[in-house]
Write a protein that holds these residues in place. Structure first.
Motif, PDB file in Angstrom:
ATOM      1  N   GLU A 148       0.823  -1.209   0.000  1.00 30.65           N
ATOM      2  CA  GLU A 148       0.000   0.000   0.000  1.00 30.65           C
ATOM      3  C   GLU A 148       0.852   1.252   0.000  1.00 30.65           C
ATOM      4  O   GLU A 148       0.522   2.254  -0.662  1.00 30.65           O
ATOM      5  CB  GLU A 148      -0.931   0.017   1.214  1.00 30.65           C
ATOM      6  CG  GLU A 148      -1.977  -1.077   1.227  1.00 30.65           C
ATOM      7  CD  GLU A 148      -1.433  -2.422   1.701  1.00 30.65           C
ATOM      8  OE1 GLU A 148      -0.241  -2.466   2.132  1.00 30.65           O
ATOM      9  OE2 GLU A 148      -2.179  -3.412   1.642  1.00 30.65           O
ATOM     10  N   ALA A 149       1.956   1.212   0.748  1.00 31.08           N
ATOM     11  CA  ALA A 149       2.859   2.364   0.808  1.00 31.08           C
ATOM     12  C   ALA A 149       3.526   2.591  -0.542  1.00 31.08           C
ATOM     13  O   ALA A 149       3.708   3.738  -0.976  1.00 31.08           O
ATOM     14  CB  ALA A 149       3.906   2.149   1.893  1.00 31.08           C
ATOM     15  N   LYS A 150       3.877   1.513  -1.214  1.00 31.63           N
ATOM     16  CA  LYS A 150       4.504   1.633  -2.529  1.00 31.63           C
ATOM     17  C   LYS A 150       3.496   2.166  -3.554  1.00 31.63           C
ATOM     18  O   LYS A 150       3.851   2.974  -4.420  1.00 31.63           O
ATOM     19  CB  LYS A 150       5.058   0.276  -2.968  1.00 31.63           C
ATOM     20  CG  LYS A 150       6.222  -0.208  -2.103  1.00 31.63           C
ATOM     21  CD  LYS A 150       6.744  -1.563  -2.562  1.00 31.63           C
ATOM     22  CE  LYS A 150       7.910  -2.011  -1.702  1.00 31.63           C
ATOM     23  NZ  LYS A 150       8.457  -3.325  -2.105  1.00 31.63           N
ATOM     24  N   GLN A 151       2.252   1.711  -3.451  1.00 34.65           N
ATOM     25  CA  GLN A 151       1.220   2.231  -4.345  1.00 34.65           C
ATOM     26  C   GLN A 151       1.008   3.719  -4.115  1.00 34.65           C
ATOM     27  O   GLN A 151       0.850   4.482  -5.071  1.00 34.65           O
ATOM     28  CB  GLN A 151      -0.099   1.483  -4.119  1.00 34.65           C
ATOM     29  CG  GLN A 151      -0.116   0.072  -4.674  1.00 34.65           C
ATOM     30  CD  GLN A 151      -1.456  -0.597  -4.466  1.00 34.65           C
ATOM     31  OE1 GLN A 151      -2.173  -0.300  -3.509  1.00 34.65           O
ATOM     32  NE2 GLN A 151      -1.808  -1.511  -5.352  1.00 34.65           N
ATOM     33  N   LYS A 152       1.003   4.118  -2.858  1.00 25.68           N
ATOM     34  CA  LYS A 152       0.811   5.534  -2.533  1.00 25.68           C
ATOM     35  C   LYS A 152       1.943   6.369  -3.101  1.00 25.68           C
ATOM     36  O   LYS A 152       1.714   7.457  -3.667  1.00 25.68           O
ATOM     37  CB  LYS A 152       0.734   5.718  -1.018  1.00 25.68           C
ATOM     38  CG  LYS A 152       0.401   7.130  -0.579  1.00 25.68           C
ATOM     39  CD  LYS A 152       0.225   7.208   0.929  1.00 25.68           C
ATOM     40  CE  LYS A 152      -0.119   8.634   1.375  1.00 25.68           C
ATOM     41  NZ  LYS A 152      -0.305   8.710   2.849  1.00 25.68           N
ATOM     42  N   LEU A 153       3.181   5.876  -2.990  1.00 26.65           N
ATOM     43  CA  LEU A 153       4.320   6.592  -3.555  1.00 26.65           C
ATOM     44  C   LEU A 153       4.220   6.634  -5.075  1.00 26.65           C
ATOM     45  O   LEU A 153       4.466   7.677  -5.700  1.00 26.65           O
ATOM     46  CB  LEU A 153       5.627   5.920  -3.132  1.00 26.65           C
ATOM     47  CG  LEU A 153       6.919   6.513  -3.703  1.00 26.65           C
ATOM     48  CD1 LEU A 153       7.029   8.001  -3.374  1.00 26.65           C
ATOM     49  CD2 LEU A 153       8.138   5.752  -3.185  1.00 26.65           C
ATOM     50  N   GLY A 154       3.848   5.522  -5.674  1.00 30.21           N
ATOM     51  CA  GLY A 154       3.698   5.485  -7.124  1.00 30.21           C
ATOM     52  C   GLY A 154       2.662   6.479  -7.602  1.00 30.21           C
ATOM     53  O   GLY A 154       2.848   7.152  -8.625  1.00 30.21           O
TER      54      GLY A 154
END
Length: 269
Positions: A148-154
């Motif tokens: 989820e954190a990686k998606q948010k950064l993306g």
């Protein structure tokens, strides 16, 4: 890809061309989810690619595993894939990924060439942004970071992404399949670029065309091929006169050089 895999993928793409053309993003999401299942189990991959098993048995296994959990379109794609032979176990997963991306690209293509170019531009911008920052690269490859954190950064790095671009970027940052996210995005863009060849008309003429003729030619080709085309004009004096147009695998050749060659062959026969 090895010859067996290349042939199998091409066969499925041809067989399912109309199905993929009508599929929506939910099918792409389901194919990516199925890919995660395949990637998580070496035993399952071996069973679904075992050449000693009959194709119908492998298809039945896929229906048993995914049936009722995915749409009928996704189930059709998966059973078609497992019914083929693959050079390596991983090739089945790679093929699922290719068809998932193909569905995404078809969605973007509904806006015409502009839709494909927009999708490609967003992905390339994302790749450049990630590649230019070691900090971002570390954040996206940190094994401790939650998906989820990686998606948010993306999402923060690609605020103008369409639903199609968002799906592919989310995929790249959460499930890069042994690649870095930027590398997987680059692979996606290569597939998009290949698709765009269906929308680019390579026009070969003997001399430069004046703007008014170019516009008439563009309108004529759009009507002939039934789509809005981007003209890539090449001047080649060797054609002598006339015009040669290639869109994907389709060629319309009315050049003088071709007609003379045809005449020579007829006279020699």
């Amino acid at each position: 890809m090895a010859a067996v895999t290349t042939e199998s993928l091409a066969s499925v793409q041809k067989e399912l061309a109309s199905t993929l053309a009508q599929a929506d993003l939910e099918v792409a999401r389901e194919l990516f989810a199925a890919l995660d299942v395949l990637d998580s189990s070496a035993g399952l991959r071996r069973s679904l690619t075992d050449p000693s098993r009959e194709a119908q048995d492998r298809a039945a296994m896929a229906r048993s595993l995914f049936g009722g959990k995915v749409t009928s379109t996704t189930a059709e794609v998966l059973t078609a894939l497992v019914s083929r032979r693959w050079s390596k176990e991983r090739d089945l997963g790679d093929a699922v990924e290719v068809l998932a991306v193909a569905v995404v690209v078809v969605q973007a293509e509904r806006e015409g060439l502009a839709g494909l170019e927009k999708l490609e531009t967003v992905l390339l911008d994302f790749r450049r942004t990630v590649s230019s920052s070691h900090e971002v690269q570390r954040a996206l490859t940190d094994p401790q970071a939650k998906p989820e954190a990686k998606q948010k950064l993306g999402a923060a790095l690609s605020p103008s992404a369409s639903a199609e671009a968002r799906l592919l970027i989310d995929r790249a940052v959460t499930s890069p399949r042994g690649l870095r996210p930027a590398q997987l995005v680059e692979r996606f863009t290569e597939q998009i670029a290949a698709r765009q060849q269906r929308w680019i008309a390579l026009v070969t003429v003997a001399k430069e065309l004046d703007p008014s003729y170019m516009e008439r030619l563009r309108a004529s080709l759009d009507r002939y091929f039934g789509r809005e085309l981007k003209l890539d004009v090449v001047v080649d004096p060797a054609v002598v006169g006339g015009i040669r147009v290639q869109v994907g695998d389709e060629v319309v050749d009315s050049t003088v050089a071709t007609k003379l060659n045809d005449l020579d062959r007829r006279l020699a026969s």
